[in-house]
Enzyme design. Structure first.
Site, PDB file in Angstrom:
ATOM      1  N   ARG A  39     -13.101  -9.463   1.433  1.00 15.12           N
ATOM      2  CA  ARG A  39     -13.017 -10.433   2.533  1.00 15.12           C
ATOM      3  C   ARG A  39     -14.034 -10.124   3.618  1.00 15.12           C
ATOM      4  NH1 ARG A  39      -8.580 -10.082  -0.423  1.00 15.12           N
ATOM      5  NH2 ARG A  39      -6.984 -11.700  -0.402  1.00 15.12           N
ATOM      6  N   GLY A 107     -10.885 -11.088 -10.360  1.00 12.55           N
ATOM      7  CA  GLY A 107     -10.146 -12.310 -10.030  1.00 12.55           C
ATOM      8  C   GLY A 107     -10.300 -12.666  -8.564  1.00 12.55           C
ATOM      9  N   ASP A 333       0.082  -4.486  -7.471  1.00 13.13           N
ATOM     10  CA  ASP A 333      -0.893  -3.677  -8.215  1.00 13.13           C
ATOM     11  C   ASP A 333      -0.384  -2.266  -8.496  1.00 13.13           C
ATOM     12  OD1 ASP A 333      -2.597  -5.815  -8.242  1.00 13.13           O
ATOM     13  OD2 ASP A 333      -3.777  -5.147  -6.524  1.00 13.13           O
TER      14      ASP A 333
HETATM   15  C1  S3P Z   1      -5.591  -9.512  -4.415  1.00 13.41           C
HETATM   16  C2  S3P Z   1      -4.382 -10.088  -4.638  1.00 13.41           C
HETATM   17  C3  S3P Z   1      -3.488  -9.709  -5.741  1.00 13.41           C
HETATM   18  C4  S3P Z   1      -3.880  -8.408  -6.395  1.00 13.41           C
HETATM   19  C5  S3P Z   1      -5.364  -8.277  -6.572  1.00 13.41           C
HETATM   20  C6  S3P Z   1      -6.097  -8.412  -5.252  1.00 13.41           C
HETATM   21  C7  S3P Z   1      -6.405  -9.975  -3.281  1.00 13.41           C
HETATM   22  O1  S3P Z   1      -3.515 -10.743  -6.705  1.00 13.41           O
HETATM   23  O2  S3P Z   1      -3.236  -8.267  -7.639  1.00 13.41           O
HETATM   24  O3  S3P Z   1      -5.686  -6.999  -7.117  1.00 13.41           O
HETATM   25  O4  S3P Z   1      -7.336  -9.273  -2.870  1.00 13.41           O
HETATM   26  O5  S3P Z   1      -6.105 -11.066  -2.773  1.00 13.41           O
HETATM   27  P1  S3P Z   1      -2.542 -12.004  -6.551  1.00 13.41           P
HETATM   28  O6  S3P Z   1      -2.462 -12.301  -5.135  1.00 13.41           O
HETATM   29  O7  S3P Z   1      -3.136 -13.123  -7.318  1.00 13.41           O
HETATM   30  O8  S3P Z   1      -1.221 -11.537  -7.120  1.00 13.41           O
END
Ligand code: S3P
Length: 449
Positions: A39, A107, A333
């Site tokens: 971020r 992701g 996590d």
């Molecule tokens: C994250 C949110 C989580 C987490 C990922 C990092 C983030 O995923 O599992 O490692 O930085 O917003 P979700 O919010 O999709 O569960």
């Protein structure tokens, strides 16, 4: 010190042998928080002056985000360690990337940037590694499309590759009730909402991590939070002003490996420095405390809206615990490492409502069940979205698989170090979030075999 570059290239797929250890002692400086590092780069790139980011996590995921923001026109100066200076071209200054954005294994890079880029007046395409091509994207494509974004993705708008074309007009602010508690979904919508017409609101079933909203507030953006709902009001361009310095706290998700290692390895005593203890992330501390861990939080301080502290832990006699519901997003996590702790606890641990684990870097419910049972035969059962772990059963040396999932590799390493050792296949995936993981486990340990 390890050095990194923005074009990290292929991660080697090496096996690692972990030996049993005892007396896990020392002071560990915890690397930067992955979520805050992502971020920090994204929001700094929307400013018009240099923003220094310290304790940036040089893991492959955050480097994917830094490379993406560079491709979108920001100047990114990286010293190869943990300091980054990002200079944007102003709030409306993102540029059309000239090539596909490779989100790698990340992701967070993909979902958050889909939100940020969907609101821009340019074309962008995303790709990623094999794991990312299997992870669900409809959860962000649906709400972003409802805002007027033009997003196209494989298999009826569900999976990578993704292409976004210019929306042709400003996105519309919406109120969206998300079926999942996901900070990635929430953040994608908030970032798109920054550029939308009117206010955007997201309501979650449970509250997920709130780093985006905290950092937006530190950039002068108006956000309103009430219960599980969060709204963003688009700023006037010159109101958006990132701070000159973003100090990234240590990642509690990385600290979690040492909280558990010290708890389950006899004769241990560790102090973890500068750990972020944002309440939306401290489920691991609550659960370990419930299990009987010795955890002492010291030197609390605040920087850029994030709370950090030093955490001291010593060996403890753990007992099983049961949790689920709103606790899950607060430790999403950390479930693999909590499963490791449960193998060494008296009695049964039951983890409910963990369905989101099925769509992480690998299906973690399956990976925990299959691989931890090799370290502690017969210990783990899964029933739907529930994991049931029997503690204190006999342990064995095992050859285990990480499935290329960084958190599985590190959790298996800690469990193996406290048990009879293990050989971990595809172990170098720890580079995704904790490049110094093996160095730390080796430096802090006393080898007894
Ligand atoms: C994250 C949110 C989580 C987490 C990922 C990092 C983030 O995923 O599992 O490692 O930085 O917003 P979700 O919010 O999709 O569960």
């Amino acid at each position: 010190m390890l050095k990194f570059s923005l074009t990290a290239g292929l991660v080697k797929q090496m096996n690692r042998k972990i030996m049993p250890i005892e007396n896990f002692c020392g002071e560990i400086k915890i690397p930067g928080d992955k979520s805050v590092s992502h971020r920090g780069v994204m929001l700094a790139a929307l400013g018009d002056k240099p923003v220094r980011i310290t304790n940036f996590l040089p893991g492959a995921d955050c480097l994917s985000t830094a490379a993406a923001m560079k491709a979108a026109g920001a100047k990114v100066e990286f010293d190869g360690t943990t300091s980054l200076i990002v200079t944007g071209n102003g709030f409306n200054g993102l540029k059309e990337p000239t090539n596909v954005i490779d989100a790698g294994n990340s992701g967070t890079t993909l979902r958050l940037l889909m939100g940020l880029f969907a609101a821009q007046n340019f074309f962008v395409a995303f790709a990623g590694d094999e794991s990312l091509t299997k992870r669900p994207m409809a959860r962000v494509i649906k709400p972003l499309s409802a805002m007027g974004a033009k997003i196209f993705a494989r298999a009826n708008n569900k999976f990578l590759p993704v292409a976004i074309t210019p929306p042709g007009q400003k996105l519309r602010g919406i109120t969206y009730e998300s079926p999942v508690a996901s900070a990635q979904v929430k953040s994608a919508i908030l970032l798109a909402g920054l550029f939308a017409e009117g206010k955007t609101t997201i309501v979650e079933p449970y509250r997920s991590r709130d780093h985006t909203e905290r950092m937006l507030a530190s950039c002068g953006v108006k956000t309103e939070q009430s219960g599980n709902s969060i709204s963003v009001t688009p700023p006037v361009a010159d109101e958006f002003s990132p701070p000159d310095l973003i100090e990234v706290p240590g990642d509690i998700s990385s600290a979690a490996y040492w909280l558990v290692a010290a708890s389950i390895i006899k004769g241990s005593h560790v102090t973890l420095k500068n750990v972020g203890i944002n309440p939306t992330r401290t489920g691991i501390i609550d659960v370990l405390n419930n299990m009987g861990a010795n955890i002492n939080i010291k030197n609390r301080r605040t920087s850029g809206g994030e709370i950090m502290a030093d955490i001291e832990t010593t060996t403890a006699k753990l007992r099983g615990a049961t949790f689920g519901g709103d606790m899950i997003p607060r430790l999403i996590d950390e479930i693999p490492i909590i499963a490791a702790a449960a193998l060494f606890a008296e009695g049964e641990t039951v983890i409910k409502d963990a369905g989101e684990l099925r769509v992480k870097e690998t299906d973690r419910i399956k990976a925990i069940t299959d691989e931890f049972n090799k370290i502690s035969p017969g210990a783990v059962k899964s029933e739907g979205d529930t994991l049931i772990i029997q503690g204190n059963l006999p342990k064995a040396f095992a050859k285990v698989k990480s499935f290329g999932d960084h958190r599985m590799a590190m959790s298996l390493a800690v469990a193996a170090a406290a048990a009879k050792g293990a050989e971990i296949e595809d172990a170098d995936c720890v580079n995704i979030s904790y490049p110094e993981f093996y160095e730390t486990i080796i430096n802090e340990r006393t080898i007894i075999q």
